[in-house]
Design a protein around this motif. Sequence first.
Motif, PDB file in Angstrom:
ATOM      1  N   MET A   1       0.846  -1.200   0.000  1.00  0.00           N
ATOM      2  CA  MET A   1       0.000   0.000   0.000  1.00  0.00           C
ATOM      3  C   MET A   1       0.881   1.249   0.000  1.00  0.00           C
ATOM      4  O   MET A   1       1.762   1.411   0.836  1.00  0.00           O
ATOM      5  N   LYS A   2       0.630   2.127  -0.961  1.00  0.00           N
ATOM      6  CA  LYS A   2       1.434   3.339  -1.084  1.00  0.00           C
ATOM      7  C   LYS A   2       1.201   4.282   0.086  1.00  0.00           C
ATOM      8  O   LYS A   2       0.067   4.487   0.501  1.00  0.00           O
ATOM      9  N   PRO A   3       2.267   4.910   0.586  1.00  0.00           N
ATOM     10  CA  PRO A   3       2.062   5.940   1.619  1.00  0.00           C
ATOM     11  C   PRO A   3       1.380   7.157   1.012  1.00  0.00           C
ATOM     12  O   PRO A   3       1.443   7.384  -0.203  1.00  0.00           O
ATOM     13  N   LEU A   4       0.756   7.933   1.868  1.00  0.00           N
ATOM     14  CA  LEU A   4       0.006   9.098   1.412  1.00  0.00           C
ATOM     15  C   LEU A   4       0.892  10.059   0.620  1.00  0.00           C
ATOM     16  O   LEU A   4       0.462  10.649  -0.379  1.00  0.00           O
ATOM     17  N   ARG A   9       1.493  12.779  -4.636  1.00  0.00           N
ATOM     18  CA  ARG A   9       2.639  13.435  -5.276  1.00  0.00           C
ATOM     19  C   ARG A   9       2.189  14.125  -6.553  1.00  0.00           C
ATOM     20  O   ARG A   9       1.602  13.491  -7.442  1.00  0.00           O
ATOM     21  N   PRO A  10       2.438  15.417  -6.680  1.00  0.00           N
ATOM     22  CA  PRO A  10       2.001  16.148  -7.884  1.00  0.00           C
ATOM     23  C   PRO A  10       2.612  15.573  -9.164  1.00  0.00           C
ATOM     24  O   PRO A  10       3.746  15.093  -9.161  1.00  0.00           O
ATOM     25  N   THR A  11       1.842  15.632 -10.239  1.00  0.00           N
ATOM     26  CA  THR A  11       2.319  15.148 -11.535  1.00  0.00           C
ATOM     27  C   THR A  11       2.593  16.298 -12.499  1.00  0.00           C
ATOM     28  O   THR A  11       2.979  16.074 -13.636  1.00  0.00           O
ATOM     29  N   CYS A  12       2.371  17.508 -12.035  1.00  0.00           N
ATOM     30  CA  CYS A  12       2.685  18.685 -12.847  1.00  0.00           C
ATOM     31  C   CYS A  12       3.182  19.791 -11.924  1.00  0.00           C
ATOM     32  O   CYS A  12       2.863  19.810 -10.729  1.00  0.00           O
ATOM     33  N   LEU A 198       2.570  14.911   5.996  1.00  0.00           N
ATOM     34  CA  LEU A 198       1.622  13.971   5.387  1.00  0.00           C
ATOM     35  C   LEU A 198       1.593  12.650   6.153  1.00  0.00           C
ATOM     36  O   LEU A 198       0.538  12.020   6.282  1.00  0.00           O
ATOM     37  N   ASN A 199       2.738  12.234   6.665  1.00  0.00           N
ATOM     38  CA  ASN A 199       2.770  11.000   7.469  1.00  0.00           C
ATOM     39  C   ASN A 199       1.957  11.151   8.752  1.00  0.00           C
ATOM     40  O   ASN A 199       1.284  10.214   9.185  1.00  0.00           O
TER      41      ASN A 199
END
Length: 422
Positions: A1-4, A9-12, A198-199
């Motif tokens: 499971m990916k962490p938040l 994470r922005p893609t732009c 975020l964590n």
Amino acid sequence: MKPLADKIRPTCLEDLVGQEHIIGEKKLMNRIIASKTLPNMIFYGPSGTGKTTVANILAKNSHKKFYKLNGTQANTDDIKKIISQIGTIDSLNGILLYIDEIHYLNKRQQQSILEFIENGDITLIGSTTENINFSIFKAILSRCITIEFKELTVEHIIKSLKRAISIIKEEKDIEINYDASALQYISEVSSGDLRRALNILELIVNTYSLYDSQKIFIDIEKAKECSQSKIMNYDRDGDGHYNLLSYFQKSIRGSDPDASIHALARLVESGDLTSICRRLLVIASEDIGLAYPQAIVIVKACVDSALQLGLPEARIPLAQATVLLSTLPKSNTAYKAINAALNDLRVLDVGPIPPYLCDTSSNIAVHNKVKYLYPHDYPNHYVEQQYLPNPIKNKTYYEYGRNKFEQSIKEHWGKIKNKSPR
């Protein structure tokens, strides 16, 4: 499971917070993407400020074969495997190699890609939290542009937390409300590190949704419980160490007791007792010096007390020394004098010591016809004679400072030397 932190994470570049000095309309990163030419780059700055995110966005827009390594785990074989892909069908447009924590690669590993970034087969983006002048091989550094990523502000992190909450609400189909003070607290204790913020948010959501999977309210108590304590951005081997010590000394030198105590508090919080003590002793002589000669004695006593007490009690004598030094008159005349004398030793032919000032039993003194004049045999314990070597006999290294103590000394010697027998 990916962490938040990875999920949101922005893609732009438009979704990235902070780094306004390099991201935005007509700013460097936007121009690089628009130009469709990617230079070799080294990103440096604190953790959690967007270095990896920007590298991913650049990779997405580069149309090059993208490889990612982490310097903490990568070895020479990993690098060789990527080099072996040069010229293959997959890499016809070239290879973009992103090395996170590049400072962990040794000199040989960094050198192994030098030839390939030189001829353009590999475009390198490296990121580091360390001082690039000490951690990156100079030949690599000279072939890259270096780009600083600055610590995020509380406002930047709050904006990202709100975005993250919106994404979580949609993904988990859960109602999330929050107290503004809670987001403020999380942002402050994260010390500019978005990933840490975020964590903390993710921990609150994951653990409190166990009690109510439909609704969560994030208040200050939950924020405090899940963040525990603030993490100081302090690395005893990195820039943070030297920047903080520099801030400490410059605040004292600037005679600002409030800033000086604030700097001391940061150092005390880091637990770096040795560095505090060493710096206070230096300041006592470098910045206060002869304006108040007893400063070094008092500071030495405070430092000895601090070392004997240990933290947390050590903060008390350290604070005494800090306030004293920041409020005392300042003089750097001794500091300037020794620096000037050392510089002359390095660049001038200063000549030998005057023979009559050598040890009386030495060959030089025995064969010297000029008699040494013993100052204590003269009035006021002073007699004029040449002490500096001939080539620099007219040099002046020490200039009296404009403070009460040094001016009193100047007046004293002015009266005596003007009347002294030759």
